[in-house]
Design a protein around this motif. Structure first.
Motif, mmCIF file in Angstrom:
data_model
loop_
_atom_site.group_PDB
_atom_site.id
_atom_site.type_symbol
_atom_site.label_atom_id
_atom_site.label_comp_id
_atom_site.label_asym_id
_atom_site.label_seq_id
_atom_site.Cartn_x
_atom_site.Cartn_y
_atom_site.Cartn_z
ATOM 1 N N SER A 1 36.283 46.650 38.388
ATOM 2 C CA SER A 1 37.110 46.034 37.354
ATOM 3 C C SER A 1 38.559 46.490 37.476
ATOM 4 O O SER A 1 39.498 45.690 37.339
ATOM 5 C CB SER A 1 36.555 46.384 35.966
ATOM 6 N N GLU A 2 38.743 47.779 37.752
ATOM 7 C CA GLU A 2 40.103 48.306 37.910
ATOM 8 C C GLU A 2 40.800 47.668 39.101
ATOM 9 O O GLU A 2 41.989 47.317 39.035
ATOM 10 C CB GLU A 2 40.057 49.823 38.070
ATOM 11 N N ALA A 3 40.064 47.502 40.207
ATOM 12 C CA ALA A 3 40.632 46.866 41.400
ATOM 13 C C ALA A 3 41.037 45.421 41.106
ATOM 14 O O ALA A 3 42.105 44.958 41.530
ATOM 15 C CB ALA A 3 39.625 46.915 42.547
ATOM 16 N N MET A 4 40.184 44.701 40.367
ATOM 17 C CA MET A 4 40.498 43.320 40.011
ATOM 18 C C MET A 4 41.720 43.254 39.102
ATOM 19 O O MET A 4 42.599 42.397 39.278
ATOM 20 C CB MET A 4 39.280 42.674 39.334
ATOM 21 N N ARG A 5 41.792 44.159 38.139
ATOM 22 C CA ARG A 5 42.927 44.178 37.216
ATOM 23 C C ARG A 5 44.227 44.458 37.967
ATOM 24 O O ARG A 5 45.252 43.820 37.726
ATOM 25 C CB ARG A 5 42.703 45.244 36.137
ATOM 26 N N ASN A 6 44.171 45.410 38.902
ATOM 27 C CA ASN A 6 45.369 45.769 39.661
ATOM 28 C C ASN A 6 45.729 44.725 40.713
ATOM 29 O O ASN A 6 46.882 44.675 41.161
ATOM 30 C CB ASN A 6 45.170 47.124 40.341
ATOM 31 N N GLY A 7 44.763 43.917 41.102
ATOM 32 C CA GLY A 7 44.992 42.950 42.174
ATOM 33 C C GLY A 7 45.285 41.540 41.710
ATOM 34 O O GLY A 7 45.346 40.616 42.532
#
Length: 206
Positions: free
Chosen positions: A130-136
């Motif tokens: 989820s963090e990767a998606m939010r940052n990406g």
């Protein structure tokens, strides 16, 4: 059962439902059930083909009914059914679809009973994904996984309160016309109804 329950549970928040056809034995049965419930709720439903997974990935779930182990839903027995990084691939596609449509969340119905078998169902995976998606993404797309810490029996109780017709859901990894009643997912399904104290409407072969 899990995804359909989440569909009803969050129906007022869901703009799009996605079924991924990755060549599993039960894809066509699951797709038909998803279509039925989305039409009933008036939620747009699309099917995304992921046929490369069937061609290149190793899993008994992609090798036909005879390859599916029978017996308990536990790590040793069900490990062969793992499709490598399946949820990671699907969540990444869901993330791109969400941002393309101006949406900011992707929902997934993983639950606590999956944790010992499927690495990409665990909170330790969902949180950083989820963090990767939010940052990406410009939209800051995040994953919402509300069932991560509850059991399938708990999900069954939620769905029963919502009035879901569970006879219009499909779990069997063998993919037959009826649930086989013997594979790990069928046994887990039976157990969920039993522990929830709910009559099981499933038609089993056995």
């Amino acid at each position: 059962m899990d995804s359909v329950t989440l569909l009803y549970d969050r129906r007022d928040e869901i703009a799009l439902a996605v079924t991924f056809d990755y060549g599993s034995n039960h894809s066509s049965r699951e797709t038909a059930c998803a279509k039925y419930h989305c039409e009933r709720l008036g939620i747009e439903h699309i099917v995304v083909p992921l046929d490369f997974m069937h061609r290149y990935f190793k899993s008994s779930l992609l090798e036909g009914a005879d390859a599916i182990p029978e017996g308990n839903y536990d790590e040793e027995n069900m490990k062969s059914t793992v499709v490598p990084f399946r949820n990671g691939i699907m969540l990444a596609i869901g993330c791109g679809m969400a941002e393309s449509r101006g949406l900011n969340r992707v929902l997934i119905a993983n639950h606590f009973g999956d944790h010992s078998i499927y690495p990409d169902c665990r909170e330790e995976f969902i949180r950083p994904m989820s963090e990767a998606m939010r940052n990406g993404t410009y939209a800051g797309v995040e994953i919402e996984a509300p069932y991560t810490k509850i059991s399938k029996a708990d999900i069954c109780r939620i769905g029963t309160r919502l009035g879901i017709d569970y006879s219009k859901t499909y779990s069997c990894y063998k993919g037959g016309e009826k649930h086989c009643g013997k594979c790990g997912t069928c046994r887990e399904r039976k157990e969920a109804f039993r522990l929830a104290g709910v009559d099981d409407p499933t038609e089993y072969e056995e």
